[in-house]
Design a protein around this motif. Structure first.
Motif, PDB file in Angstrom:
ATOM      1  N   ARG A 126      -2.557  36.198  69.875  1.00  0.00           N
ATOM      2  CA  ARG A 126      -1.623  35.183  70.336  1.00  0.00           C
ATOM      3  C   ARG A 126      -1.757  35.066  71.861  1.00  0.00           C
ATOM      4  O   ARG A 126      -2.024  36.068  72.550  1.00  0.00           O
ATOM      5  CB  ARG A 126      -0.191  35.553  69.959  1.00  0.00           C
ATOM      6  N   PRO A 127      -1.617  33.897  72.427  1.00  0.00           N
ATOM      7  CA  PRO A 127      -1.699  33.755  73.893  1.00  0.00           C
ATOM      8  C   PRO A 127      -0.527  34.462  74.550  1.00  0.00           C
ATOM      9  O   PRO A 127       0.598  34.426  74.054  1.00  0.00           O
ATOM     10  CB  PRO A 127      -1.647  32.247  74.106  1.00  0.00           C
ATOM     11  N   TYR A 128      -0.792  35.118  75.680  1.00  0.00           N
ATOM     12  CA  TYR A 128       0.271  35.867  76.345  1.00  0.00           C
ATOM     13  C   TYR A 128       0.539  35.392  77.773  1.00  0.00           C
ATOM     14  O   TYR A 128       1.552  35.759  78.363  1.00  0.00           O
ATOM     15  CB  TYR A 128      -0.048  37.364  76.351  1.00  0.00           C
ATOM     16  N   ALA A 236      -5.760  35.131  76.258  1.00  0.00           N
ATOM     17  CA  ALA A 236      -5.560  35.911  75.032  1.00  0.00           C
ATOM     18  C   ALA A 236      -6.680  36.932  74.923  1.00  0.00           C
ATOM     19  O   ALA A 236      -7.674  36.864  75.652  1.00  0.00           O
ATOM     20  CB  ALA A 236      -5.545  35.001  73.803  1.00  0.00           C
ATOM     21  N   ASP A 251      -0.857  41.313  68.236  1.00  0.00           N
ATOM     22  CA  ASP A 251       0.213  40.311  68.285  1.00  0.00           C
ATOM     23  C   ASP A 251       1.587  40.970  68.193  1.00  0.00           C
ATOM     24  O   ASP A 251       2.501  40.637  68.958  1.00  0.00           O
ATOM     25  CB  ASP A 251       0.039  39.302  67.146  1.00  0.00           C
TER      26      ASP A 251
END
Length: 283
Positions: A126-128, A236, A251
């Motif tokens: 997931r993008p952080y 990510a 994630d």
């Protein structure tokens, strides 16, 4: 007759070798797309993360040689939850996907931008963190827009998302610069030194790097950051498509850090009050 038979056998062996090489390449690609390596990672108790160790502030060497950075802290905190040690392996950034496919590393985690081209080759967590490509110039150059780079020399990092955006959207910036071709660097450090020496007049660079670097300079007002028209991008961790369990663990680990407040502490340590995090605590 014996010579003809020997020649024929040599040809068979040669083409057999070529076929074998082709099968091996297919096998490596197939394993990367299907093999779930979480159990192996868990058993050995460590995960190998590939990075460019000059990418301030995501992962870089201090003067004493210690490897530090935002992504270093973040990856360590994620895998600590599973009793796994995060080992970091400096790699040729131009070969990062090959290193991943060949299993010399388990992850690419180093300010790694999600792009459609990369999504064809691998799988992302997931993008952080939100990021974007910006133009950094010296204030005394009076460059206030991408158009202001007309006829001037631009720097970019080899195989970076910025270099890709230049090619994908040439009308935004590439067509203005000298010879419509940027000077490519192995690291942003070298590019910034050339910017200071006026060997280049602009540098296309990640906003997280630019903001951190300029904040540490003696005279931050001597630099100008111009956003231009490039879309934002997200960071990510990248992994092989077969590593579905690894993705789930990362994630969930990121969400756990947000829930406990540790993610916010890491953000503040490296970026102060500037919060580009894309993960919020669950209510």
């Amino acid at each position: 007759m014996k010579k003809k038979i020997l020649l024929f056998m040599t040809f068979l062996a040669f083409f057999g070798l070529l076929a074998g090489c082709s099968d091996n390449k297919k096998s490596v690609a197939q394993q990367a797309n299907t093999a779930d390596t979480w159990s192996s990672i868990k058993k050995r108790g460590r995960v190998i993360i590939g990075l460019d160790d000059t990418f301030v502030p995501m992962g870089f060497r201090q003067k004493d040689g210690n490897l530090v950075g935002y992504d270093i802290d973040l990856a360590k905190a994620v895998f600590k939850q599973y009793g796994i040690k995060a080992d970091f392996q400096p790699i040729d950034w131009n070969m990062k996907e090959t290193e991943l496919r060949n299993r010399t590393i388990d992850l690419i985690w180093n300010g790694y931008t999600i792009t459609p081209a990369r999504e064809k080759q691998l799988m992302f967590s997931r993008p952080y963190m939100a990021n974007r490509q910006v133009l950094v110039t010296k204030t005394d150059q009076n460059i206030t827009s991408f158009k202001g780079m007309k006829g001037k020399t631009l720097g970019a990092q080899t195989s970076s998302s910025g270099a890709s955006l230049l090619d994908e959207h040439p009308a935004m910036l590439k067509n203005y610069i000298k010879d419509k071709t940027p000077v490519l660097y192995d690291s942003f450090n070298n590019a910034l030194m050339d910017l200071d020496a006026n060997r280049i007049q602009g540098l296309l660079i990640d906003s997280v790097y630019a903001g951190y670097y300029i904040s540490k300079e003696k005279n931050p007002d001597s630099y100008r950051i111009t956003r231009g028209g490039f879309d934002g991008e997200d960071f990510a961790a990248g992994m092989r498509k077969g590593d579905k369990t690894l993705k789930k663990k990362i994630d969930q680990g990121l969400q756990n850090l947000a829930n406990t407040g540790e993610l916010q502490q890491i953000n503040k340590k490296w970026f102060g009050n500037s919060d580009n995090s894309l993960i919020q605590p669950e209510k």
